[in-house]
Design an enzyme around this catalytic site. Sequence first.
Site, PDB file in Angstrom:
ATOM      1  N   ARG A  57      81.325-115.249  70.281  1.00 41.59           N
ATOM      2  CA  ARG A  57      82.295-114.448  70.205  1.00 41.59           C
ATOM      3  C   ARG A  57      82.760-113.242  69.385  1.00 41.59           C
ATOM      4  O   ARG A  57      83.071-112.267  69.736  1.00 41.59           O
ATOM      5  CB  ARG A  57      83.742-115.342  69.851  1.00 41.59           C
ATOM      6  N   HIS A  61      83.139-109.441  70.563  1.00 39.27           N
ATOM      7  CA  HIS A  61      84.160-108.644  70.140  1.00 39.27           C
ATOM      8  C   HIS A  61      83.548-107.329  69.297  1.00 39.27           C
ATOM      9  O   HIS A  61      84.293-106.223  69.290  1.00 39.27           O
ATOM     10  CB  HIS A  61      85.182-109.399  69.198  1.00 39.27           C
ATOM     11  N   ASN A  91      91.010-110.370  66.308  1.00 35.35           N
ATOM     12  CA  ASN A  91      89.977-110.573  65.312  1.00 35.35           C
ATOM     13  C   ASN A  91      90.389-111.609  64.229  1.00 35.35           C
ATOM     14  O   ASN A  91      89.712-112.063  63.429  1.00 35.35           O
ATOM     15  CB  ASN A  91      89.182-109.422  64.845  1.00 35.35           C
TER      16      ASN A  91
END
Length: 316
Positions: A57, A61, A91
């Site tokens: 992830r 990002h 985030n």
Amino acid sequence: MATIFLLLAAVMLAGGSNAQLSPTFYSNTCPNVTSIVRQVLEQAVQSDVRIGAKIIRAHFHDCMVQGCDGSLLLDDDAANGIDSEKDEIPNQTIDVDSIVADIKTALENACPGVVSCADILAIGSQIGVSLAGGPTWQVQLGRRDSRTANPAGTTGIPGPFDEFSKLQRKFRDVGLDDSTDLVALSGAHTFGRARCGTFRHRLPNDTTLDPTFADVLRQICPEGGNANVLTNLDSVTPDDFDNNYYTNLQNNRGLLQTDQALFSTNGADTVPIVDRFAGSQSEFFDAFVQSMIKLGNISPLTGSNGEIRANCRRIN
């Protein structure tokens, strides 16, 4: 044959402006880089089964904002004019500082000043997937770390509330295609967890959500309850990297709105791809590998651009 196919895909996708990336980039300077990262992750997964999902992830990002340059990992640093990307909504639940620091320490002990933080995320993603039973591939390497962050750019990160057309646009904006890449990379939701706050809005009346599954989710995430409670992205095999994610979508059991939209959007060209991946794990794995290589090739810093950070959370 599959190995040859993956190698060919890697070579083809590493062409053009990203030709300086190579799976053998560290062969002379840090030949054991992959085994070092694997050793750290094998130990970490014993205490945190989510570690692979967390790293992939973070890599995704990071790459979606000014390319795969480790900018996501930078803390606020007023003296150097850095406004962290970590504080932005997409985030705020990224949780990799500790594991990245552990990997960086191990690499610095073996080959100081050589392996970038951006490459740590790329290598860690591949190893995290393979440790969960997913495919392996030759990671393209040679990225360098940025000396800047771009918090405004985090609006380009796909979010759980995005409409299908917006989701597709965000993929196109970084050079990923809005069909196969979108469906394949979304398959990373075959492991890991999501917070109640990312899907609870679906529970009252989303007709694309299986009613029995919705009842289960209401018990986990009651209205007015804690939005930070976690539940499995894949309710069938939550810690395995497999193709059950796509079967879930066929059964209207995709957890996030953006997951289910891949199958439930009328006329979308993503629907037959979901069907194909649900029917063949090997096809999913092959497509996922190609899409991960494309993701990792988004605007890397190479050559003399950027730097190799000694500490992934701050510039040198």
